[in-house]
Enzyme design. Structure first.
Site, PDB file in Angstrom:
ATOM      1  N   SER A 164       0.863  -1.198   0.000  1.00 18.03           N
ATOM      2  CA  SER A 164       0.000   0.000   0.000  1.00 18.03           C
ATOM      3  C   SER A 164       0.894   1.241   0.000  1.00 18.03           C
ATOM      4  O   SER A 164       2.087   1.163   0.309  1.00 18.03           O
ATOM      5  CB  SER A 164      -0.850  -0.024   1.275  1.00 18.03           C
ATOM      6  OG  SER A 164      -1.170   1.259   1.738  1.00 18.03           O
ATOM      7  N   TYR A 177      -2.690  -0.378   9.957  1.00 17.87           N
ATOM      8  CA  TYR A 177      -2.708  -0.781   8.544  1.00 17.87           C
ATOM      9  C   TYR A 177      -1.404  -0.372   7.860  1.00 17.87           C
ATOM     10  O   TYR A 177      -0.787  -1.171   7.157  1.00 17.87           O
ATOM     11  CB  TYR A 177      -3.907  -0.115   7.865  1.00 17.87           C
ATOM     12  CG  TYR A 177      -4.074  -0.446   6.398  1.00 17.87           C
ATOM     13  CD1 TYR A 177      -4.605  -1.667   5.989  1.00 17.87           C
ATOM     14  CD2 TYR A 177      -3.720   0.474   5.411  1.00 17.87           C
ATOM     15  CE1 TYR A 177      -4.783  -1.954   4.645  1.00 17.87           C
ATOM     16  CE2 TYR A 177      -3.894   0.193   4.064  1.00 17.87           C
ATOM     17  CZ  TYR A 177      -4.422  -1.015   3.685  1.00 17.87           C
ATOM     18  OH  TYR A 177      -4.596  -1.310   2.353  1.00 17.87           O
TER      19      TYR A 177
HETATM   20  N1  NAD Z   1      -9.106  -0.772  -2.432  1.00 14.62           N
HETATM   21  C1  NAD Z   1      -8.028   0.000  -2.298  1.00 14.62           C
HETATM   22  O1  NAD Z   1      -8.064   1.194  -2.586  1.00 14.62           O
HETATM   23  C2  NAD Z   1      -6.731  -0.597  -1.802  1.00 14.62           C
HETATM   24  C3  NAD Z   1      -5.574   0.185  -1.751  1.00 14.62           C
HETATM   25  C4  NAD Z   1      -4.396  -0.369  -1.292  1.00 14.62           C
HETATM   26  C5  NAD Z   1      -4.356  -1.694  -0.916  1.00 14.62           C
HETATM   27  N2  NAD Z   1      -5.500  -2.438  -0.956  1.00 14.62           N
HETATM   28  C6  NAD Z   1      -5.386  -3.830  -0.526  1.00 14.62           C
HETATM   29  O2  NAD Z   1      -5.919  -4.674  -1.531  1.00 14.62           O
HETATM   30  C7  NAD Z   1      -6.420  -5.848  -0.920  1.00 14.62           C
HETATM   31  C8  NAD Z   1      -7.839  -6.111  -1.350  1.00 14.62           C
HETATM   32  O3  NAD Z   1      -8.640  -5.027  -0.977  1.00 14.62           O
HETATM   33  P1  NAD Z   1     -10.083  -4.777  -1.589  1.00 14.62           P
HETATM   34  O4  NAD Z   1     -10.181  -3.330  -1.834  1.00 14.62           O
HETATM   35  O5  NAD Z   1     -10.380  -5.709  -2.694  1.00 14.62           O
HETATM   36  O6  NAD Z   1     -10.980  -5.091  -0.298  1.00 14.62           O
HETATM   37  P2  NAD Z   1     -12.154  -6.131  -0.094  1.00 14.62           P
HETATM   38  O7  NAD Z   1     -12.673  -5.874   1.275  1.00 14.62           O
HETATM   39  O8  NAD Z   1     -13.119  -6.088  -1.223  1.00 14.62           O
HETATM   40  O9  NAD Z   1     -11.403  -7.532  -0.140  1.00 14.62           O
HETATM   41  C9  NAD Z   1     -10.718  -8.058   0.944  1.00 14.62           C
HETATM   42  C10 NAD Z   1     -11.057  -9.520   1.012  1.00 14.62           C
HETATM   43  O10 NAD Z   1     -10.321 -10.125   2.077  1.00 14.62           O
HETATM   44  C11 NAD Z   1     -11.178 -11.048   2.709  1.00 14.62           C
HETATM   45  N3  NAD Z   1     -10.754 -11.368   4.058  1.00 14.62           N
HETATM   46  C12 NAD Z   1     -10.759 -10.565   5.149  1.00 14.62           C
HETATM   47  N4  NAD Z   1     -10.342 -11.249   6.219  1.00 14.62           N
HETATM   48  C13 NAD Z   1     -10.060 -12.511   5.794  1.00 14.62           C
HETATM   49  C14 NAD Z   1      -9.591 -13.686   6.425  1.00 14.62           C
HETATM   50  N5  NAD Z   1      -9.314 -13.725   7.740  1.00 14.62           N
HETATM   51  N6  NAD Z   1      -9.431 -14.801   5.683  1.00 14.62           N
HETATM   52  C15 NAD Z   1      -9.698 -14.798   4.371  1.00 14.62           C
HETATM   53  N7  NAD Z   1     -10.151 -13.708   3.694  1.00 14.62           N
HETATM   54  C16 NAD Z   1     -10.323 -12.584   4.414  1.00 14.62           C
HETATM   55  C17 NAD Z   1     -12.544 -10.376   2.692  1.00 14.62           C
HETATM   56  O11 NAD Z   1     -13.581 -11.338   2.884  1.00 14.62           O
HETATM   57  C18 NAD Z   1     -12.545  -9.776   1.304  1.00 14.62           C
HETATM   58  O12 NAD Z   1     -13.048 -10.690   0.358  1.00 14.62           O
HETATM   59  C19 NAD Z   1      -6.255  -5.657   0.590  1.00 14.62           C
HETATM   60  O13 NAD Z   1      -5.047  -6.276   0.993  1.00 14.62           O
HETATM   61  C20 NAD Z   1      -6.146  -4.165   0.736  1.00 14.62           C
HETATM   62  O14 NAD Z   1      -5.442  -3.800   1.885  1.00 14.62           O
HETATM   63  C21 NAD Z   1      -6.684  -1.927  -1.388  1.00 14.62           C
END
Ligand code: NAD
Length: 281
Positions: A164, A177
């Protein structure tokens, strides 16, 4: 089904995507499916994971949803066995499960005083910060340990983690985070070295700021105008806009492509419109 920026050939390879039920994980799973990989879509929410897997199959690909909690060793071991029973080998692991934990957020950018009952660093429940550290860091290390063990010396073995912008310098309000993602960058580099001679490449993508449903409340007020945080983000992004989630796909396809990045390991690729390299002046 979505459009890919370009296609690569992943036929004969099995990819495991943690958090495959989520927005980015689901998109990554679909992309690998379109490139011919057999995709294990992992999720705690099986309804969403099933949906992603069936979309891949409807588009002519090969995919199945599997239940997996990335914090539970037994759950990951059972999932690994189920994937091996189905496809016999694992080549690609995408560690996408993760995210910020709402109750670990500190609502102010800077400390002003302890007045009132507003949550601040002194009152935030450290158990919530620990849950956030666990989900993001341990939730990447543990699947890497368990799936990585059967990826040694497989063709095109490679792991992609999700870091991130908070890894370059901490983002306000989310110390847990940001710290966890900094540790994921560090672990990506550590594992790249550790696995370099066993045929597993380990890289990461560091997404910038994207306009997605789950970010909406942070980015926009109820009347649709951008929040102050949103304006700060755009000001700090040289390209002056949010990214579209699909703009992460080029980096993913580059990193998992046996032809494109065979000599790339330990890289963290920012996809952020320049945010990570702009200090504001
Ligand atoms: N969306 C953004 O802007 C952004 C920016 C930087 C980084 N990220 C990272 O990208 C990744 C995905 O994010 P996203 O935006 O798709 O979010 P999201 O919430 O749609 O997806 C996260 C997924 O992780 C799963 N999860 C949570 N706890 C879990 C566990 N204990 N076991 C198994 N699965 C679990 C959730 O059920 C969900 O499906 C994350 O690591 C997030 O930190 C996202």
């Amino acid at each position: 089904m979505m459009e890919l920026p370009f296609k690569i050939d992943l036929k004969g390879q099995t990819a495991v995507v943690t958090g495959g039920s989520g927005v980015i994980g689901g998109m990554f799973a679909r992309a690998l499916g379109l490139c011919g990989a057999s995709v294990a879509v992992l999720g705690r929410n099986m309804t969403n994971a099933e949906e992603v897997a069936s979309e891949i199959r409807e588009a002519g690909g090969d995919a199945q949803a599997f239940a997996c909690d990335v914090l539970d060793k037994e759950s990951i071991l059972a999932c690994r066995q189920a994937v091996l029973d189905k496809w016999g080998h694992i080549n690609i692991l995408l560690n996408v499960a993760g995210g910020a934990v709402k109750s670990a957020q500190i609502p102010q950018d800077q400390f002003a005083d302890c007045a009132g009952d507003m949550l601040n660093f002194f009152t935030v429940d450290m158990d919530n910060i620990r849950r956030e550290l666990d989900l993001n860091l341990y939730g990447t290390l543990l699947p890497t340990q368990i799936f990585g063990e059967v990826m040694v010396n497989q063709a095109n073995a490679n792991i992609v983690n999700i870091s991130s912008m908070g890894a370059y310098a901490p983002l306000t309000r989310i110390p847990g985070y940001s710290g966890a993602k900094a540790a994921i960058t560090n672990f990506t580099e550590w594992a790249a070295n550790y696995f370099a001679k066993s045929g597993i490449r380990v890289n990461a993508i560091a997404p910038g700021f994207f306009q997605t449903a789950q970010n909406h409340a942070l980015q926009f007020n109820e009347d649709g105008t951008p929040t102050e945080r949103s304006r700060n983000i755009i000001r700090a992004t040289p390209m002056g806009r949010y990214g579209e989630p699909e703009e992460l796909l080029g980096a993913l396809l580059f990193l998992v492509n046996p032809r494109g990045s065979a000599f790339v390991t330990g890289a963290v690729v920012p996809v952020d419109g320049g945010f990570h390299c702009f200090l504001g002046v």
